[in-house]
Enzyme design. Structure first.
Site, PDB file in Angstrom:
ATOM      1  N   THR A  83       7.036   7.329  -1.286  1.00  0.00           N
ATOM      2  CA  THR A  83       7.044   5.882  -1.099  1.00  0.00           C
ATOM      3  C   THR A  83       8.480   5.408  -1.224  1.00  0.00           C
ATOM      4  O   THR A  83       9.259   5.981  -1.993  1.00  0.00           O
ATOM      5  CB  THR A  83       6.175   5.175  -2.153  1.00  0.00           C
ATOM      6  N   CYS A 196       9.015   1.239   4.607  1.00  0.00           N
ATOM      7  CA  CYS A 196       7.795   1.366   3.816  1.00  0.00           C
ATOM      8  C   CYS A 196       7.019   2.458   4.514  1.00  0.00           C
ATOM      9  O   CYS A 196       6.903   2.449   5.749  1.00  0.00           O
ATOM     10  CB  CYS A 196       7.018   0.056   3.783  1.00  0.00           C
TER      11      CYS A 196
END
Length: 229
Positions: A83, A196
Protein backbone atom coordinates in the site's frame (compact mmCIF):
# COMPACT_ATOMS: atom_id res chain seq x y z
CA UNK A 1 14.61 -17.41 -5.27
CA UNK A 2 14.24 -15.28 -2.16
CA UNK A 3 11.02 -15.34 -0.14
CA UNK A 4 8.91 -12.18 -0.30
CA UNK A 5 7.17 -10.96 2.84
CA UNK A 6 3.98 -9.05 1.97
CA UNK A 7 2.09 -6.89 4.45
CA UNK A 8 -1.40 -6.99 2.94
CA UNK A 9 -5.06 -6.38 3.61
CA UNK A 10 -4.79 -2.60 3.09
CA UNK A 11 -6.96 -3.17 1.10
CA UNK A 12 -7.26 -6.86 0.27
CA UNK A 13 -8.34 -5.95 -3.29
CA UNK A 14 -4.88 -4.58 -4.01
CA UNK A 15 -3.21 -7.40 -2.05
CA UNK A 16 -4.79 -9.85 -4.48
CA UNK A 17 -3.37 -7.79 -7.32
CA UNK A 18 0.10 -7.87 -5.75
CA UNK A 19 -0.13 -11.66 -5.53
CA UNK A 20 -1.22 -11.94 -9.17
CA UNK A 21 1.44 -9.59 -10.54
CA UNK A 22 4.28 -11.13 -8.54
CA UNK A 23 3.41 -14.60 -9.74
CA UNK A 24 3.00 -13.44 -13.33
CA UNK A 25 6.40 -11.74 -13.17
CA UNK A 26 8.07 -14.90 -11.91
CA UNK A 27 6.37 -16.93 -14.62
CA UNK A 28 7.46 -14.46 -17.29
CA UNK A 29 11.06 -14.54 -16.11
CA UNK A 30 11.46 -18.25 -15.35
CA UNK A 31 8.73 -19.99 -17.35
CA UNK A 32 7.44 -23.46 -16.67
CA UNK A 33 5.53 -23.90 -13.44
CA UNK A 34 7.61 -21.39 -11.50
CA UNK A 35 5.75 -19.19 -9.05
CA UNK A 36 6.70 -16.62 -6.44
CA UNK A 37 7.66 -17.58 -2.90
CA UNK A 38 5.43 -15.30 -0.83
CA UNK A 39 4.53 -15.06 2.84
CA UNK A 40 1.63 -12.68 3.52
CA UNK A 41 0.38 -11.18 6.76
CA UNK A 42 -3.06 -9.69 6.02
CA UNK A 43 -4.01 -6.99 8.52
CA UNK A 44 -7.52 -5.90 9.53
CA UNK A 45 -7.96 -2.68 7.61
CA UNK A 46 -10.86 -1.09 9.52
CA UNK A 47 -8.79 -1.03 12.70
CA UNK A 48 -5.97 0.71 10.84
CA UNK A 49 -8.36 3.14 9.15
CA UNK A 50 -9.72 4.16 12.55
CA UNK A 51 -6.17 4.83 13.75
CA UNK A 52 -5.42 6.82 10.59
CA UNK A 53 -8.45 9.05 11.11
CA UNK A 54 -7.39 9.60 14.71
CA UNK A 55 -3.85 10.52 13.66
CA UNK A 56 -2.38 7.65 15.67
CA UNK A 57 0.35 6.81 13.18
CA UNK A 58 2.85 5.59 15.75
CA UNK A 59 0.40 2.84 16.71
CA UNK A 60 -0.03 1.94 13.07
CA UNK A 61 3.73 1.71 12.77
CA UNK A 62 3.86 -0.57 15.79
CA UNK A 63 1.25 -2.90 14.28
CA UNK A 64 2.90 -3.07 10.88
CA UNK A 65 6.33 -3.56 12.43
CA UNK A 66 5.03 -6.44 14.55
CA UNK A 67 3.37 -8.02 11.51
CA UNK A 68 6.56 -7.63 9.49
CA UNK A 69 8.65 -9.26 12.21
CA UNK A 70 6.39 -12.33 12.12
CA UNK A 71 7.08 -12.64 8.40
CA UNK A 72 10.81 -12.26 8.90
CA UNK A 73 10.77 -14.94 11.59
CA UNK A 74 8.78 -17.18 9.23
CA UNK A 75 11.52 -16.91 6.61
CA UNK A 76 10.93 -13.77 4.54
CA UNK A 77 14.11 -12.45 2.91
CA UNK A 78 12.73 -9.05 1.91
CA UNK A 79 9.68 -7.04 2.91
CA UNK A 80 6.89 -5.28 1.01
CA UNK A 81 4.22 -2.95 2.39
CA UNK A 82 1.45 -3.51 -0.17
CA UNK A 83 0.00 0.00 0.00
CA UNK A 84 1.24 3.52 -0.67
CA UNK A 85 -0.29 5.33 2.31
CA UNK A 86 1.20 3.01 4.92
CA UNK A 87 4.66 3.97 3.72
CA UNK A 88 4.13 6.93 6.02
CA UNK A 89 5.38 4.51 8.71
CA UNK A 90 7.91 2.73 6.48
CA UNK A 91 10.92 3.98 8.52
CA UNK A 92 9.36 2.52 11.68
CA UNK A 93 8.82 -0.82 9.95
CA UNK A 94 12.29 -0.87 8.39
CA UNK A 95 13.91 -0.16 11.75
CA UNK A 96 12.21 -3.26 13.21
CA UNK A 97 13.70 -5.58 10.59
CA UNK A 98 17.07 -7.00 9.68
CA UNK A 99 15.95 -7.67 6.08
CA UNK A 100 15.45 -5.03 3.34
CA UNK A 101 12.18 -3.14 2.99
CA UNK A 102 11.51 -2.34 -0.67
CA UNK A 103 10.00 1.16 -0.71
CA UNK A 104 7.17 1.75 -3.17
CA UNK A 105 8.13 5.37 -3.88
CA UNK A 106 11.70 4.38 -4.77
CA UNK A 107 10.44 1.77 -7.23
CA UNK A 108 7.98 4.26 -8.73
CA UNK A 109 10.60 6.99 -9.02
CA UNK A 110 12.91 4.60 -10.86
CA UNK A 111 10.11 3.77 -13.29
CA UNK A 112 9.37 7.46 -13.86
CA UNK A 113 13.01 8.27 -14.53
CA UNK A 114 13.31 5.34 -16.93
CA UNK A 115 10.55 7.03 -18.94
CA UNK A 116 12.54 10.26 -18.92
CA UNK A 117 10.12 12.04 -16.59
CA UNK A 118 11.18 14.92 -14.38
CA UNK A 119 7.69 16.21 -13.48
CA UNK A 120 4.91 13.85 -12.40
CA UNK A 121 1.36 14.10 -11.16
CA UNK A 122 0.38 12.20 -8.02
CA UNK A 123 -2.99 10.70 -7.13
CA UNK A 124 -3.60 8.88 -3.86
CA UNK A 125 -5.16 9.23 -0.46
CA UNK A 126 -5.15 12.66 1.14
CA UNK A 127 -2.21 11.51 3.29
CA UNK A 128 -0.21 10.50 0.22
CA UNK A 129 -0.99 13.65 -1.73
CA UNK A 130 -0.68 16.16 1.10
CA UNK A 131 1.99 14.85 3.48
CA UNK A 132 5.65 14.90 2.51
CA UNK A 133 6.57 11.26 3.22
CA UNK A 134 5.80 10.33 -0.38
CA UNK A 135 6.36 13.43 -2.48
CA UNK A 136 9.49 14.16 -0.49
CA UNK A 137 10.84 10.73 -1.33
CA UNK A 138 10.10 11.38 -5.01
CA UNK A 139 11.83 14.75 -4.74
CA UNK A 140 14.95 12.97 -3.49
CA UNK A 141 15.00 11.14 -6.82
CA UNK A 142 14.90 14.43 -8.72
CA UNK A 143 11.18 14.45 -9.51
CA UNK A 144 8.92 17.49 -9.29
CA UNK A 145 5.49 16.46 -8.01
CA UNK A 146 2.14 18.00 -8.92
CA UNK A 147 -1.05 17.17 -7.01
CA UNK A 148 -4.70 18.00 -7.79
CA UNK A 149 -6.49 21.05 -6.44
CA UNK A 150 -8.02 20.76 -2.96
CA UNK A 151 -11.51 19.83 -4.14
CA UNK A 152 -10.19 17.15 -6.45
CA UNK A 153 -7.90 15.78 -3.73
CA UNK A 154 -10.98 15.35 -1.55
CA UNK A 155 -12.78 13.54 -4.37
CA UNK A 156 -9.85 11.21 -5.07
CA UNK A 157 -9.56 10.33 -1.38
CA UNK A 158 -13.30 9.73 -1.00
CA UNK A 159 -13.43 7.36 -3.96
CA UNK A 160 -10.50 5.38 -2.58
CA UNK A 161 -11.96 4.74 0.86
CA UNK A 162 -15.69 4.79 0.14
CA UNK A 163 -15.59 2.84 -3.12
CA UNK A 164 -12.41 1.12 -4.27
CA UNK A 165 -11.34 -0.22 -0.87
CA UNK A 166 -14.85 -1.70 -0.66
CA UNK A 167 -14.53 -3.39 -4.03
CA UNK A 168 -16.57 -0.83 -6.03
CA UNK A 169 -15.00 0.43 -9.29
CA UNK A 170 -17.58 2.78 -10.78
CA UNK A 171 -17.73 4.43 -14.19
CA UNK A 172 -18.61 7.93 -12.88
CA UNK A 173 -15.59 7.84 -10.57
CA UNK A 174 -13.38 6.63 -13.42
CA UNK A 175 -14.54 9.62 -15.48
CA UNK A 176 -13.65 11.99 -12.64
CA UNK A 177 -10.22 10.43 -12.22
CA UNK A 178 -9.58 10.73 -15.95
CA UNK A 179 -10.58 14.40 -15.83
CA UNK A 180 -8.13 14.99 -12.98
CA UNK A 181 -5.38 13.10 -14.82
CA UNK A 182 -5.96 15.27 -17.90
CA UNK A 183 -5.79 18.37 -15.70
CA UNK A 184 -2.44 17.32 -14.21
CA UNK A 185 -1.13 16.63 -17.70
CA UNK A 186 -2.25 20.08 -18.85
CA UNK A 187 -0.29 21.56 -15.95
CA UNK A 188 2.89 19.88 -17.11
CA UNK A 189 2.91 16.38 -15.66
CA UNK A 190 4.75 14.06 -18.05
CA UNK A 191 3.15 11.06 -16.35
CA UNK A 192 0.67 10.58 -13.50
CA UNK A 193 1.46 8.26 -10.60
CA UNK A 194 -1.49 6.11 -9.55
CA UNK A 195 -0.30 6.44 -5.98
CA UNK A 196 -2.88 4.23 -4.35
CA UNK A 197 -2.59 0.54 -5.10
CA UNK A 198 -6.30 0.27 -5.97
CA UNK A 199 -6.31 3.02 -8.62
CA UNK A 200 -4.81 0.73 -11.25
CA UNK A 201 -7.94 -1.39 -10.93
CA UNK A 202 -10.09 1.64 -11.80
CA UNK A 203 -7.95 3.42 -14.39
CA UNK A 204 -6.41 1.14 -17.02
CA UNK A 205 -3.69 2.18 -19.50
CA UNK A 206 -6.15 2.22 -22.41
CA UNK A 207 -8.44 4.66 -20.59
CA UNK A 208 -6.21 7.70 -21.17
CA UNK A 209 -3.50 8.94 -23.51
CA UNK A 210 -1.64 10.36 -20.52
CA UNK A 211 1.15 8.00 -19.36
CA UNK A 212 0.29 6.49 -15.98
CA UNK A 213 2.47 4.73 -13.44
CA UNK A 214 0.62 1.92 -11.64
CA UNK A 215 2.39 1.71 -8.30
CA UNK A 216 1.02 -1.73 -7.45
CA UNK A 217 2.34 -3.27 -10.67
CA UNK A 218 5.64 -1.37 -10.48
CA UNK A 219 6.22 -2.30 -6.85
CA UNK A 220 5.37 -5.96 -7.36
CA UNK A 221 7.62 -6.26 -10.42
CA UNK A 222 10.50 -4.54 -8.61
CA UNK A 223 10.21 -6.90 -5.69
CA UNK A 224 10.28 -9.96 -7.96
CA UNK A 225 13.39 -8.64 -9.71
CA UNK A 226 15.13 -8.33 -6.34
CA UNK A 227 13.85 -11.71 -5.17
CA UNK A 228 15.33 -13.39 -8.22
CA UNK A 229 18.59 -11.48 -7.92
Amino acid sequence: MKTIGLLGGMSWESSAEYYRVMNEEVKARLGGLHSAKILMNSLEFQELRDLMCAGRWSEIGDRLAAAARTLEKAGADLMVIGTNTMHKVAPQVADALSIPLIHIADATADAARERGCTRVGLLGTAFTMEDDFYSGRLNEHGLEVLVPEAGDRKLVDRVIFDEMCRGAFLDPSRAEYLRIIDDLSAKGAQAVILGCTEIGLLVRPGDTDVPTLDTCAIHAATVVKKALG
